[in-house]
Design an enzyme around this catalytic site. Structure first.
Site, PDB file in Angstrom:
ATOM      1  N   ASP A   8     134.144   7.114 -70.004  1.00  0.00           N
ATOM      2  CA  ASP A   8     132.981   6.615 -70.748  1.00  0.00           C
ATOM      3  C   ASP A   8     133.294   5.342 -71.540  1.00  0.00           C
ATOM      4  O   ASP A   8     132.456   4.431 -71.635  1.00  0.00           O
ATOM      5  CB  ASP A   8     132.432   7.714 -71.678  1.00  0.00           C
ATOM      6  CG  ASP A   8     133.502   8.290 -72.601  1.00  0.00           C
ATOM      7  OD1 ASP A   8     134.662   8.425 -72.153  1.00  0.00           O
ATOM      8  OD2 ASP A   8     133.204   8.588 -73.764  1.00  0.00           O
ATOM      9  N   LEU A   9     134.517   5.241 -72.086  1.00  0.00           N
ATOM     10  CA  LEU A   9     134.850   4.054 -72.889  1.00  0.00           C
ATOM     11  C   LEU A   9     134.964   2.819 -72.003  1.00  0.00           C
ATOM     12  O   LEU A   9     134.595   1.711 -72.398  1.00  0.00           O
ATOM     13  CB  LEU A   9     136.148   4.276 -73.668  1.00  0.00           C
ATOM     14  CG  LEU A   9     136.188   5.516 -74.566  1.00  0.00           C
ATOM     15  CD1 LEU A   9     137.513   5.609 -75.308  1.00  0.00           C
ATOM     16  CD2 LEU A   9     135.037   5.480 -75.566  1.00  0.00           C
ATOM     17  N   ARG A  13     155.253  10.780 -58.221  1.00  0.00           N
ATOM     18  CA  ARG A  13     154.310   9.765 -58.717  1.00  0.00           C
ATOM     19  C   ARG A  13     154.934   8.952 -59.854  1.00  0.00           C
ATOM     20  O   ARG A  13     154.614   7.780 -60.029  1.00  0.00           O
ATOM     21  CB  ARG A  13     153.021  10.426 -59.238  1.00  0.00           C
ATOM     22  CG  ARG A  13     152.109  10.942 -58.149  1.00  0.00           C
ATOM     23  CD  ARG A  13     150.798  11.412 -58.727  1.00  0.00           C
ATOM     24  NE  ARG A  13     150.205  10.362 -59.564  1.00  0.00           N
ATOM     25  CZ  ARG A  13     149.298  10.562 -60.498  1.00  0.00           C
ATOM     26  NH1 ARG A  13     148.851  11.785 -60.729  1.00  0.00           N
ATOM     27  NH2 ARG A  13     148.815   9.563 -61.194  1.00  0.00           N
ATOM     28  N   ASP A  61     153.293  11.352 -73.308  1.00  0.00           N
ATOM     29  CA  ASP A  61     153.995  11.570 -72.034  1.00  0.00           C
ATOM     30  C   ASP A  61     155.379  12.180 -72.237  1.00  0.00           C
ATOM     31  O   ASP A  61     155.965  12.715 -71.289  1.00  0.00           O
ATOM     32  CB  ASP A  61     154.138  10.246 -71.262  1.00  0.00           C
ATOM     33  CG  ASP A  61     152.811   9.818 -70.641  1.00  0.00           C
ATOM     34  OD1 ASP A  61     151.843  10.592 -70.727  1.00  0.00           O
ATOM     35  OD2 ASP A  61     152.755   8.710 -70.079  1.00  0.00           O
ATOM     36  N   LYS A  66     156.318   2.104 -65.019  1.00  0.00           N
ATOM     37  CA  LYS A  66     155.179   2.405 -64.130  1.00  0.00           C
ATOM     38  C   LYS A  66     153.859   2.011 -64.784  1.00  0.00           C
ATOM     39  O   LYS A  66     153.009   1.373 -64.162  1.00  0.00           O
ATOM     40  CB  LYS A  66     155.164   3.906 -63.814  1.00  0.00           C
ATOM     41  CG  LYS A  66     153.878   4.382 -63.158  1.00  0.00           C
ATOM     42  CD  LYS A  66     153.895   5.866 -62.875  1.00  0.00           C
ATOM     43  CE  LYS A  66     153.411   6.757 -63.982  1.00  0.00           C
ATOM     44  NZ  LYS A  66     151.955   6.827 -64.172  1.00  0.00           N
ATOM     45  N   ASN A  67     153.688   2.398 -66.054  1.00  0.00           N
ATOM     46  CA  ASN A  67     152.390   2.180 -66.696  1.00  0.00           C
ATOM     47  C   ASN A  67     152.149   0.717 -67.061  1.00  0.00           C
ATOM     48  O   ASN A  67     151.032   0.347 -67.438  1.00  0.00           O
ATOM     49  CB  ASN A  67     152.249   3.074 -67.936  1.00  0.00           C
ATOM     50  CG  ASN A  67     152.070   4.530 -67.549  1.00  0.00           C
ATOM     51  OD1 ASN A  67     151.890   4.853 -66.370  1.00  0.00           O
ATOM     52  ND2 ASN A  67     152.111   5.416 -68.539  1.00  0.00           N
ATOM     53  N   ARG A  89     139.585  13.685 -69.385  1.00  0.00           N
ATOM     54  CA  ARG A  89     139.839  12.295 -69.013  1.00  0.00           C
ATOM     55  C   ARG A  89     138.618  11.563 -68.473  1.00  0.00           C
ATOM     56  O   ARG A  89     138.607  11.072 -67.349  1.00  0.00           O
ATOM     57  CB  ARG A  89     140.988  12.203 -68.018  1.00  0.00           C
ATOM     58  CG  ARG A  89     142.252  12.800 -68.565  1.00  0.00           C
ATOM     59  CD  ARG A  89     143.427  12.569 -67.667  1.00  0.00           C
ATOM     60  NE  ARG A  89     144.100  11.333 -67.983  1.00  0.00           N
ATOM     61  CZ  ARG A  89     145.192  10.912 -67.344  1.00  0.00           C
ATOM     62  NH1 ARG A  89     145.699  11.612 -66.369  1.00  0.00           N
ATOM     63  NH2 ARG A  89     145.755   9.788 -67.675  1.00  0.00           N
ATOM     64  N   CYS A 118     146.346  13.066 -62.714  1.00  0.00           N
ATOM     65  CA  CYS A 118     146.891  14.318 -63.246  1.00  0.00           C
ATOM     66  C   CYS A 118     145.805  15.138 -63.932  1.00  0.00           C
ATOM     67  O   CYS A 118     144.992  14.590 -64.665  1.00  0.00           O
ATOM     68  CB  CYS A 118     147.960  14.004 -64.289  1.00  0.00           C
ATOM     69  SG  CYS A 118     149.577  13.711 -63.623  1.00  0.00           S
TER      70      CYS A 118
HETATM   71  C1  UD1 Z   1     147.562   6.086 -70.047  1.00  0.00           C
HETATM   72  C2  UD1 Z   1     148.858   6.356 -69.318  1.00  0.00           C
HETATM   73  C3  UD1 Z   1     149.274   7.807 -69.514  1.00  0.00           C
HETATM   74  C4  UD1 Z   1     149.367   8.126 -70.993  1.00  0.00           C
HETATM   75  C5  UD1 Z   1     148.079   7.744 -71.713  1.00  0.00           C
HETATM   76  C6  UD1 Z   1     148.157   7.892 -73.225  1.00  0.00           C
HETATM   77  C7  UD1 Z   1     148.752   4.813 -67.466  1.00  0.00           C
HETATM   78  C8  UD1 Z   1     148.631   4.634 -66.006  1.00  0.00           C
HETATM   79  N1  UD1 Z   1     148.647   6.096 -67.909  1.00  0.00           N
HETATM   80  O1  UD1 Z   1     146.569   6.933 -69.474  1.00  0.00           O
HETATM   81  O2  UD1 Z   1     150.552   7.992 -68.898  1.00  0.00           O
HETATM   82  O3  UD1 Z   1     149.566   9.511 -71.151  1.00  0.00           O
HETATM   83  O4  UD1 Z   1     147.731   6.369 -71.434  1.00  0.00           O
HETATM   84  O5  UD1 Z   1     149.204   7.149 -73.725  1.00  0.00           O
HETATM   85  O6  UD1 Z   1     148.962   3.879 -68.208  1.00  0.00           O
HETATM   86  N2  UD1 Z   1     139.435   8.935 -73.063  1.00  0.00           N
HETATM   87  C9  UD1 Z   1     138.082   9.132 -73.172  1.00  0.00           C
HETATM   88  N3  UD1 Z   1     137.249   8.232 -72.563  1.00  0.00           N
HETATM   89  C10 UD1 Z   1     137.713   7.154 -71.867  1.00  0.00           C
HETATM   90  C11 UD1 Z   1     139.105   6.976 -71.778  1.00  0.00           C
HETATM   91  C12 UD1 Z   1     139.955   7.874 -72.385  1.00  0.00           C
HETATM   92  O7  UD1 Z   1     137.629  10.095 -73.792  1.00  0.00           O
HETATM   93  O8  UD1 Z   1     136.902   6.382 -71.333  1.00  0.00           O
HETATM   94  C13 UD1 Z   1     140.346   9.922 -73.689  1.00  0.00           C
HETATM   95  C14 UD1 Z   1     141.174  10.676 -72.638  1.00  0.00           C
HETATM   96  O9  UD1 Z   1     140.471  11.767 -72.108  1.00  0.00           O
HETATM   97  C15 UD1 Z   1     142.386  11.104 -73.440  1.00  0.00           C
HETATM   98  C16 UD1 Z   1     142.557   9.942 -74.418  1.00  0.00           C
HETATM   99  O10 UD1 Z   1     141.320   9.236 -74.448  1.00  0.00           O
HETATM  100  O11 UD1 Z   1     142.123  12.277 -74.148  1.00  0.00           O
HETATM  101  C17 UD1 Z   1     143.665   8.979 -74.037  1.00  0.00           C
HETATM  102  O12 UD1 Z   1     143.383   8.426 -72.778  1.00  0.00           O
HETATM  103  P1  UD1 Z   1     143.886   6.965 -72.366  1.00  0.00           P
HETATM  104  O13 UD1 Z   1     144.606   6.339 -73.502  1.00  0.00           O
HETATM  105  O14 UD1 Z   1     142.736   6.235 -71.782  1.00  0.00           O
HETATM  106  O15 UD1 Z   1     144.923   7.304 -71.225  1.00  0.00           O
HETATM  107  P2  UD1 Z   1     145.025   6.676 -69.783  1.00  0.00           P
HETATM  108  O16 UD1 Z   1     144.786   5.211 -69.838  1.00  0.00           O
HETATM  109  O17 UD1 Z   1     144.277   7.505 -68.820  1.00  0.00           O
END
Ligand code: UD1
Length: 418
Positions: free
Chosen positions: A124-125, A395, A303, A22-23, A121, A116
């Site tokens: 900002d990055l 999902r 996950d 999925k991811n 989440r 979720c």
């Molecule tokens: C993706 C996966 C999710 C998995 C996660 C970590 C998909 C669709 N989802 O989620 O299943 O659990 O990677 O392996 O691929 N963060 C920030 N700022 C940002 C972005 C992220 O602070 O702009 C933080 C998030 O709040 C979290 C951490 O970074 O604490 C990891 O997030 P991220 O790696 O971005 O996860 P996703 O891409 O949302």
């Protein structure tokens, strides 16, 4: 309310087929926005999140044809700059359309994401990276507008190797002017699968350690790509074998994508063998206690923390499980405790005291992976477990009932009567 009704207590055994990831599928579908030509994807899982992203792409102007696990995403005429608010708020991954849209069209309007509820989440990055690529951003009423005549390559150093931000910025950089270098990038197998697709689309990229370099192009072409198997589904099914003291084989599967997980599973006493694109677990009746902490790849995947925690509730001692990626991934814990688990939470760490058995009851899935944890607990529990909140489970887990039944589980889906 629809529910999964599980009669627990049977050791699972047999082989289960694993769908495409999925991811990996979600960003792969979104990468089609970078080209006029058709992107053809194979092994696309049949999940609610995939339907959501294909709907989003259709609403943006793409022509989507889906035939079982094959998807063709082609040009449907004019591409819209504005993403559908409903679908983006349904699922965080839809936010990844922002980078490709602004790179292609010079302007994109995308609502801030949902998904979720497993932590703050923020995005900002994603946003600061796009700014570094020369985009101008404004945010009003929960909607972001991004404008750039043409994005310009830059050095982006991510403070955390965010999967989504890495995917967002790589896709945007593919059409930027000059070189982009992303340091401290995420290197999850799903990110590398996206890089493979982008390379097939004509992008010039290379990855070494946590550094991704991209030479921007003026356009990309179509491509055909088969997605990697879903390591989270494979891990969850192996844990279904572990929690029931059974013997489960998952295929196709990539043991190299699950090394930290398999290493931890072995420490519980399970015998793991792999080869020929498959992994097999021969589990002990009860797992030995372990200490584990989640981390970005190649660490233990966040996950798989909830289903692993479910398994450890039946351990022979006290396990420690620390969640270091998402601060609020614990909503499933109180349901496990209602089933008889003994878990104490201290900040981001769970102390899980193994118990002799769990007992079935009515529980609600709080999110995708928390839902998987409750289903696994139900498979091991005595009596009947009824899991609601199937919107979350659907999902991320396709054909779950059929797959578990093939392993000998007693699981039935009861749809809500209207
Ligand atoms: C993706 C996966 C999710 C998995 C996660 C970590 C998909 C669709 N989802 O989620 O299943 O659990 O990677 O392996 O691929 N963060 C920030 N700022 C940002 C972005 C992220 O602070 O702009 C933080 C998030 O709040 C979290 C951490 O970074 O604490 C990891 O997030 P991220 O790696 O971005 O996860 P996703 O891409 O949302």
């Amino acid at each position: 309310m629809s529910s999964l009704v599980i009669e627990g207590g049977r050791p699972l055994s047999g082989t289960v087929s694993i769908s495409g990831a999925k991811n990996a599928a979600l960003p792969a579908c979104i990468a089609s926005l970078l080209t006029e030509e058709a992107v053809i994807l194979h092994s696309v899982p049949q999940l609610r999140d995939i339907s959501t992203i294909l709907y989003t792409l259709g609403a943006l102007g793409k022509r989507v044809v889906r035939n079982d696990s094959d998807v063709v995403i082609a040009s449907g005429g004019c591409l819209s700059e504005e993403a559908n608010a409903y679908s983006v708020r349904q699922m965080r991954a839809s936010f990844l359309v922002l980078g490709p849209l602004v790179a292609r069209l010079g302007r994109a309007i995308v609502p801030l994401p949902g998904g979720c509820a497993i932590g703050a989440r923020p995005v900002d990055l994603h946003l600061s990276g796009l700014r570094q690529l020369g985009a101008r951003l404004t945010e009003r009423g929960g909607v972001v507008e991004v404008v750039a005549d043409r994005l310009e390559g830059a050095h982006i150093d991510l403070p955390f190797p965010s999967v989504g931000a890495t995917e967002q910025l790589v896709m945007a950089a593919c059409l930027a002017k000059g070189e982009t270098r992303i340091t401290n990038a995420a290197v999850e197998p799903e990110v590398l699968d996206l890089l493979d697709l982008l390379t097939a689309m004509g992008a010039e990229l290379c990855v070494e350690d946590r550094i991704i370099r991209i030479q921007g192009k003026t356009e990309l072409t179509g491509a055909e790509h088969t997605l990697i198997p879903d390591r989270m589904e494979a891990g969850t099914m192996l844990l279904a074998g572990a929690i029931t003291g059974g013997r489960v084989n998952v295929s196709p599967a990539r043991p190299d994508h699950l090394q930290a997980f398999l290493h931890t599973l072995r420490k519980t006493g399970a015998t793991i063998s792999s080869g020929d694109g498959s992994i097999e677990i021969d589990a002990e009746p009860r797992p030995s206690p372990i200490a584990v902490e989640t981390a970005p790849y190649p660490g233990f995947p966040t996950d798989l923390h909830p289903p692993f925690a479910a398994c450890l509730t039946l351990g022979t001692g006290v396990s420690q499980l620390t969640e270091a990626v998402f601060e609020r991934r614990f909503a499933y814990v109180h349901s496990l405790c209602r089933m008889g688990a003994k878990i104490v939470q201290d900040g981001r760490t769970l102390s899980i005291q193994g118990v002799d058995g769990l007992r079935g009851c009515e529980v609600e899935a709080p999110d995708i992976r928390g839902g998987a944890a409750l289903v696994l607990a139900g498979l091991a529990a005595s009596g009947t477990t009824s899991v609601t909140g199937l919107l979350h489970i659907d999902r991320g887990h396709g054909h779950l009932v059929e797959k578990l039944r093939a392993l000998g589980a007693s699981v039935e889906r009861r749809e809500a009567s209207s």
